[in-house]
Scaffold this active site. Structure first.
Site, PDB file in Angstrom:
ATOM      1  CB  SER A  34      -0.178  -1.742   5.650  1.00  0.00           C
ATOM      2  OG  SER A  34      -0.446  -2.519   6.783  1.00  0.00           O
TER       3      SER A  34
ATOM      4  CG  ASP B 106      -5.786  -6.575   2.582  1.00  0.00           C
ATOM      5  OD1 ASP B 106      -5.666  -7.305   3.588  1.00  0.00           O
ATOM      6  OD2 ASP B 106      -5.346  -5.416   2.529  1.00  0.00           O
TER       7      ASP B 106
ATOM      8  NE  ARG C 258       8.083 -10.897   8.284  1.00  0.00           N
ATOM      9  CZ  ARG C 258       7.709  -9.746   7.746  1.00  0.00           C
ATOM     10  NH1 ARG C 258       6.914  -8.948   8.430  1.00  0.00           N
ATOM     11  NH2 ARG C 258       8.125  -9.379   6.558  1.00  0.00           N
TER      12      ARG C 258
ATOM     13  CG  HIS D 101      -2.106  -6.499   4.137  1.00  0.00           C
ATOM     14  ND1 HIS D 101      -2.936  -5.398   4.008  1.00  0.00           N
ATOM     15  CD2 HIS D 101      -1.051  -6.087   4.893  1.00  0.00           C
ATOM     16  CE1 HIS D 101      -2.416  -4.369   4.666  1.00  0.00           C
ATOM     17  NE2 HIS D 101      -1.276  -4.757   5.207  1.00  0.00           N
ATOM     18  CG  ASP D 102       2.636  -9.268   1.643  1.00  0.00           C
ATOM     19  OD1 ASP D 102       2.568  -8.365   2.504  1.00  0.00           O
ATOM     20  OD2 ASP D 102       3.334 -10.295   1.775  1.00  0.00           O
TER      21      ASP D 102
END
Length: 376
Positions: free
Chosen positions: A155, A320, A225, A353-354
């Protein structure tokens, strides 16, 4: 080292103080600064086996192992870094650093402003990826590392790896760019702006000087968040993990938690607001927005990448959507245009994405094979 589970074992952060002024990209001069970092493995006699790990938005220097005072705090990339792991600390000397402007000990908004003796707060200057790379280079000098065997990051960390190849092409032999992009899309900038507005409009923000009021903008951080977490996950993963499951059998007919996904997001938001600094969040999202190596090349990424001399591994993940595979392929095409050695892998993963943080066998096999090919 704990060979039983391939962990680097107990580790301790270190602090490097730099009293030579640094001029940031925005024109502000910092007279001095600190960087907090951790190391794993041993630097060889030739000082040729050092690998820099760059962290993402909410990451830090604690990449692997555990701390004596908090053994449950396992490094955020512990599944990747350690003896026998893809980034093998029996071969490499690994360095993790908390970026300038961070909130884990490096000089940042929570640090004391030498001019006032109070926390910098909103007076801390905006820093960008180029500034992080410049301070990381100073840390490399301090550690006696003339060139990194590799710089690796996911990232925002992958963006730093790219910038290293452009700012110091002679000081990096390999760049591992994972789940990254050559610049943010308008949609990504929009997500960041909504998150920043949640913080900036929190009544407890106090213009960024909330520490002087004994409060933190927890509501804003919580919302930021929650929004960010939605973008880090894929729809498939959310569906598999939560679906439309209700916390209770009956509906509340109100605005409290009904669905499991609501409970999960609130938990993640509350936890984040308890440990992360709001000003650091603002700074870091701006650094993401500003990153664009092709800005000074009329948008021509290939022209921008012509300065690089490193070998590259670029990795993306199929689900992602925050940093989609086609964005990684833009980097690959720019490198191929310049005749640079580049390997590319697109990993099938449900985790969005994680995925770059997870212990996916195919993903880790790709990284292991690349690291094994790096000569030290």
């Amino acid at each position: 080292m704990d060979e039983a589970n391939n962990s680097v074992g107990e580790v301790a952060p270190q602090r490097a103080h730099f009293d030579t002024p640094i001029t940031l990209a925005g024109g502000v001069v910092l007279p001095a600064f600190d960087l907090v970092y951790e190391t794993y493995g041993e630097l060889n006699a030739a000082r040729s086996n050092a690998v820099l790990v760059c962290h993402a938005l909410s990451g830090n220097h604690h990449v692997a192992g555990r701390h004596a005072d908090n053994p449950n705090n396992i490094g955020w990339w512990d599944n990747l870094v350690g003896p026998g792991k893809p980034l093998d600390t029996r071969k490499f000397f690994v360095v993790g650093v908390n970026n300038l402007g961070g909130c884990y000990g490096s000089t940042g908004p929570v640090s004391a402003n030498p001019a006032t003796g109070k926390p910098w707060g909103a007076d801390f200057p905006v820093v960008i990826v180029e500034d992080w790379v410049a301070t990381q280079a100073r840390l490399a000098d301090r550690l006696g590392i003339e060139a990194w065997a590799a710089v690796v990051g996911g990232s925002l960390g992958g963006m730093q790896a790219v910038q290293w190849t452009l700012e110091y092409p002679e000081r990096i032999r390999h760049a591992l760019v994972i789940a990254a992009a050559p610049k943010l899309t308008a949609q990504n900038i929009a997500f960041n702006e909504v998150a920043r507005q949640a913080i900036l409009t929190d009544p407890d923000f106090h213009g960024g000087h909330y520490h002087e009021h004994g409060v933190v903008p927890a509501r804003g951080l919580r919302l930021a968040r929650m929004l960010g977490h939605i973008t880090y996950l894929s729809d498939d993963q959310m569906a598999e993990k939560f679906g439309r499951k209700l916390r209770q059998r009956a509906l509340n007919f109100g605005y409290d938690v009904d669905f499991e996904i609501e409970s999960y997001l609130r938990y993640q938001g509350d936890k984040f607001a308890g440990y992360f600094d709001a000003n650091t969040y603002l700074i870091t999202t701006k650094a993401l927005d500003y990153f664009d190596p092709a800005r000074d090349y009329d948008g021509n990424l290939a022209a921008a990448l012509a300065r690089a001399r490193a070998g590259f591994l670029v990795v993306s993940f199929s689900t992602d959507w925050r940093f989609a595979p086609e964005r990684s392929r833009e980097i690959v095409y720019g490198l191929v245009h310049n005749g640079l050695p580049v390997s590319y892998a697109e990993i099938e993963s449900m985790a969005g994405h994680d995925s770059f943080l997870l212990d996916d066998p195919h993903y880790h096999a790709v990284l292991r094979a690349y690291f094994e090919g790096i000569k030290t």
